[in-house]
Design a protein around this motif. Sequence first.
Motif, PDB file in Angstrom:
ATOM      1  N   THR A  80       0.770  -1.249   0.160  1.00  0.00           N
ATOM      2  CA  THR A  80      -0.164   0.050   0.032  1.00  0.00           C
ATOM      3  C   THR A  80       0.838   1.186  -0.014  1.00  0.00           C
ATOM      4  N   GLU A  81       2.153   1.057   0.286  1.00  0.00           N
ATOM      5  CA  GLU A  81       2.926   2.218   0.165  1.00  0.00           C
ATOM      6  C   GLU A  81       4.357   2.010  -0.397  1.00  0.00           C
ATOM      7  N   TRP A  82       5.243   2.778  -0.689  1.00  0.00           N
ATOM      8  CA  TRP A  82       6.275   2.693  -1.660  1.00  0.00           C
ATOM      9  C   TRP A  82       7.466   1.671  -0.645  1.00  0.00           C
ATOM     10  N   PRO A  83       7.507   1.459   0.519  1.00  0.00           N
ATOM     11  CA  PRO A  83       8.601   0.456   0.693  1.00  0.00           C
ATOM     12  C   PRO A  83       7.901  -0.685   0.577  1.00  0.00           C
ATOM     13  N   GLY A  84       6.663  -0.996   0.961  1.00  0.00           N
ATOM     14  CA  GLY A  84       6.081  -2.494   0.541  1.00  0.00           C
ATOM     15  C   GLY A  84       6.116  -2.618  -0.732  1.00  0.00           C
ATOM     16  N   PHE A  85       5.765  -1.651  -1.560  1.00  0.00           N
ATOM     17  CA  PHE A  85       5.588  -1.917  -3.117  1.00  0.00           C
ATOM     18  C   PHE A  85       7.037  -2.416  -3.597  1.00  0.00           C
ATOM     19  N   LEU A  86       8.194  -1.509  -3.228  1.00  0.00           N
ATOM     20  CA  LEU A  86       9.486  -2.150  -3.548  1.00  0.00           C
ATOM     21  C   LEU A  86      10.027  -3.177  -3.240  1.00  0.00           C
ATOM     22  N   THR A  87       9.696  -3.489  -1.973  1.00  0.00           N
ATOM     23  CA  THR A  87      10.025  -4.997  -1.376  1.00  0.00           C
ATOM     24  C   THR A  87       9.204  -6.164  -2.355  1.00  0.00           C
ATOM     25  N   LEU A  88       8.004  -5.956  -2.604  1.00  0.00           N
ATOM     26  CA  LEU A  88       7.204  -7.174  -3.160  1.00  0.00           C
ATOM     27  C   LEU A  88       8.094  -7.028  -4.829  1.00  0.00           C
ATOM     28  N   ILE A  89       8.167  -5.821  -5.280  1.00  0.00           N
ATOM     29  CA  ILE A  89       8.768  -6.241  -6.576  1.00  0.00           C
ATOM     30  C   ILE A  89      10.294  -6.927  -6.599  1.00  0.00           C
ATOM     31  N   ALA A  90      10.972  -6.673  -5.674  1.00  0.00           N
ATOM     32  CA  ALA A  90      12.293  -7.234  -5.131  1.00  0.00           C
ATOM     33  C   ALA A  90      11.984  -8.900  -5.205  1.00  0.00           C
TER      34      ALA A  90
END
Length: 273
Positions: A80-90
């Motif tokens: 829902t936020e940038w930190p989780g989004f980038l972690t999910l992409i990784a």
Amino acid sequence: IISCGLWELEKVSIMNNLKNMIWIECRKAIRSRIPLWTTIGALFLPVVVALMIIISKNPEISRKLGVISAKADLIGLAATEWPGFLTLIAQMLATAGFFMFIVILSWMFGREFADGTAKDLMAVPVPRLTIILGKFIIYIGWALAMSLLILGGSLLMGSMIDLPGGSTDVLQKGIILKLVTTVLVILCVVPFALLASAGRGYLLPMSMAILTMIVANVALVFGWGDLFPWSIPGLYSQGTGMVGTTGIWVVIITGFIGWFSTDLWWKRADQNR
């Protein structure tokens, strides 16, 4: 003086041979459709994640899509936020990128046997180490290009869906996490070049890729994921510090063994085809 002159000439010859092999591999890739399909796959990843987030944020769409919405809700809650989004992409790169990079490497080595060009390639007056090195250089560059494409697409998608929490520090940490994950995946995939060579095609490395992913999940269940090379990228991509220095060295050694074994096979194996 004569020895120094001969050494300089030999170095020039090696560099010229390497440049030629890199150019040949580039031409092979450009004339095939594999770069197109890998590019589509790289762009597809962030688009799907962004779409799932959009679905999870719109209850009306979620109710209409049923099962798909349940999966979208899980992804949406995690990103829902940038930190989780980038972690999910990784994390998705650690799995989807694993298969994508194997497709690239298997094609580069396996196609020589599938197309019957291996015997011609081995007959050229170029050291086989140079041939292998040229292939691996293109593989690394290709994989990094796909990773950067995924990163660029992720940043674009995140901006388009207006994710909150996108500070400079957060973006920097997310980008570093993704790039390090990419390097770990690249190294873990290197041994599959040997499988493509020994199997003389694509079938062996692709089937072993599925088996390896299954074993990697089993290793995670039993708590051995930080020591099993093909589990380490997935653990590292979570950004929780579960992978230490030992795990990083395991991946580096795995990549080196893969490169050395492939080079040794091309030099000494019985090439009778």
